[in-house]
Design an enzyme around this catalytic site. Structure first.
Site, mmCIF file in Angstrom:
data_model
loop_
_atom_site.group_PDB
_atom_site.id
_atom_site.type_symbol
_atom_site.label_atom_id
_atom_site.label_comp_id
_atom_site.label_asym_id
_atom_site.label_seq_id
_atom_site.Cartn_x
_atom_site.Cartn_y
_atom_site.Cartn_z
ATOM 1 N N ASN A 111 0.835 -1.215 0.000
ATOM 2 C CA ASN A 111 0.000 0.000 0.000
ATOM 3 C C ASN A 111 0.862 1.256 0.000
ATOM 4 O O ASN A 111 0.533 2.241 -0.655
ATOM 5 C CB ASN A 111 -0.959 -0.002 1.195
ATOM 6 N N HIS A 161 -8.300 -1.150 6.073
ATOM 7 C CA HIS A 161 -8.569 -2.415 6.758
ATOM 8 C C HIS A 161 -9.136 -3.405 5.749
ATOM 9 O O HIS A 161 -10.055 -3.058 4.989
ATOM 10 C CB HIS A 161 -9.560 -2.193 7.904
HETATM 11 C C1 GAR Z 1 -3.246 -4.715 3.941
HETATM 12 O O1 GAR Z 1 -4.106 -5.677 3.402
HETATM 13 C C2 GAR Z 1 -3.972 -3.891 4.989
HETATM 14 O O2 GAR Z 1 -5.332 -3.697 4.724
HETATM 15 C C3 GAR Z 1 -3.809 -4.751 6.203
HETATM 16 O O3 GAR Z 1 -2.488 -5.238 6.130
HETATM 17 C C4 GAR Z 1 -2.123 -5.361 4.756
HETATM 18 C C5 GAR Z 1 -0.801 -4.667 4.575
HETATM 19 O O4 GAR Z 1 -0.262 -4.920 3.318
HETATM 20 N N1 GAR Z 1 -4.028 -3.988 7.395
HETATM 21 C C6 GAR Z 1 -4.555 -4.487 8.490
HETATM 22 O O5 GAR Z 1 -4.868 -5.659 8.607
HETATM 23 C C7 GAR Z 1 -4.725 -3.486 9.610
HETATM 24 N N2 GAR Z 1 -5.575 -4.011 10.622
HETATM 25 P P1 GAR Z 1 0.970 -4.069 2.791
HETATM 26 O O6 GAR Z 1 2.037 -4.052 3.887
HETATM 27 O O7 GAR Z 1 1.439 -4.836 1.583
HETATM 28 O O8 GAR Z 1 0.479 -2.712 2.461
#
Ligand code: GAR
Length: 216
Positions: free
Chosen positions: A14, A109
């Site tokens: 992200n 989320h």
């Molecule tokens: C994402 O899917 C985000 O929505 C989730 O962690 C992942 C991070 O991916 N966040 C949560 O679960 C927060 N409670 P990334 O490090 O590749 O961006």
């Protein structure tokens, strides 16, 4: 230009989407700092490669959430962030931290909130036989995954999905919606007031729905 601090714990895809949106001039924000609680988070490498300053505040070095959050605030302060973008930041923040940046913290989320706050959202959606799953960007408040929702992106749950394949499909939509929400805020269209999200001066009672078939 709006200065953002991005808080991560993991791979940082992200974060990468925000970096890429900036490079493509779709997002006008200065990513002033990437802060991780995990020293080995892959997102730190992404940040460095993009020339963004990084910091590590390891939660294991603190005996309480209050102390950890105080260290977060102290580490962020010299960078003067206007907004805090939680991008896969897997620590629960204290009300003291949330209040310090009230109305200026975004979280993404991986569920269609209010469904499935907390962990293991993909497993839960599959176990419940949901046809649709997705992700929500919302303003962070003291209630875990409970602040005013801004935008959701839905993806179908397929018959042959595993939690991993479903998570990957959710990530794709996350990469679309997070830069869009931040851009709405930095251009002054989106605001937080009276405990609600507001778009173009009108209260957002339902989150915006992102169309996955849209080209952008
Ligand atoms: C994402 O899917 C985000 O929505 C989730 O962690 C992942 C991070 O991916 N966040 C949560 O679960 C927060 N409670 P990334 O490090 O590749 O961006």
């Amino acid at each position: 230009m709006t200065v953002a601090a991005v808080l991560i714990s993991g791979g940082g895809t992200n974060l990468q989407a925000l970096i890429d949106a900036g490079a493509a001039r779709e997002l006008d924000v200065n990513l002033g700092l990437v802060l991780s609680n995990e020293p080995t988070a892959g997102g730190l490498v992404r940040a460095s490669s993009a020339g963004i300053k990084t910091a590590i505040v390891n939660h294991r070095d603190f005996s309480s959430r209050d102390d950890f959050d105080r260290a977060l605030i102290e580490t962020l302060a010299p960078h003067h962030p206007d907004i805090i973008i939680l991008a896969g930041f897997m620590r629960i923040l204290t009300p003291a931290f949330i209040n310090h940046f009230a109305g200026r913290i975004f979280n993404i989320h991986p569920s269609l909130l209010p469904k499935y706050p907390g962990l293991d959202t993909h497993e839960k959606a599959m176990a419940n036989g949901d046809q649709w799953h997705g992700s929500t960007v919302h303003f962070a408040t003291a209630e875990l995954d409970g602040g005013p929702r801004i935008m959701q992106g839905r993806v179908p749950v397929l018959a042959d999905d595993s939690p991993q394949s479903l998570a990957a499909r959710v990530l794709e939509v996350e990469h679309r919606i997070y830069p869009k929400v931040v851009e709405l805020f930095v251009t002054g269209r989106l605001a937080f007031a009276d405990g609600h999200a507001w778009l173009d001066g009108k209260r957002l009672n339902q989150p915006l729905q992102y169309d996955v078939n849209s080209p952008h």
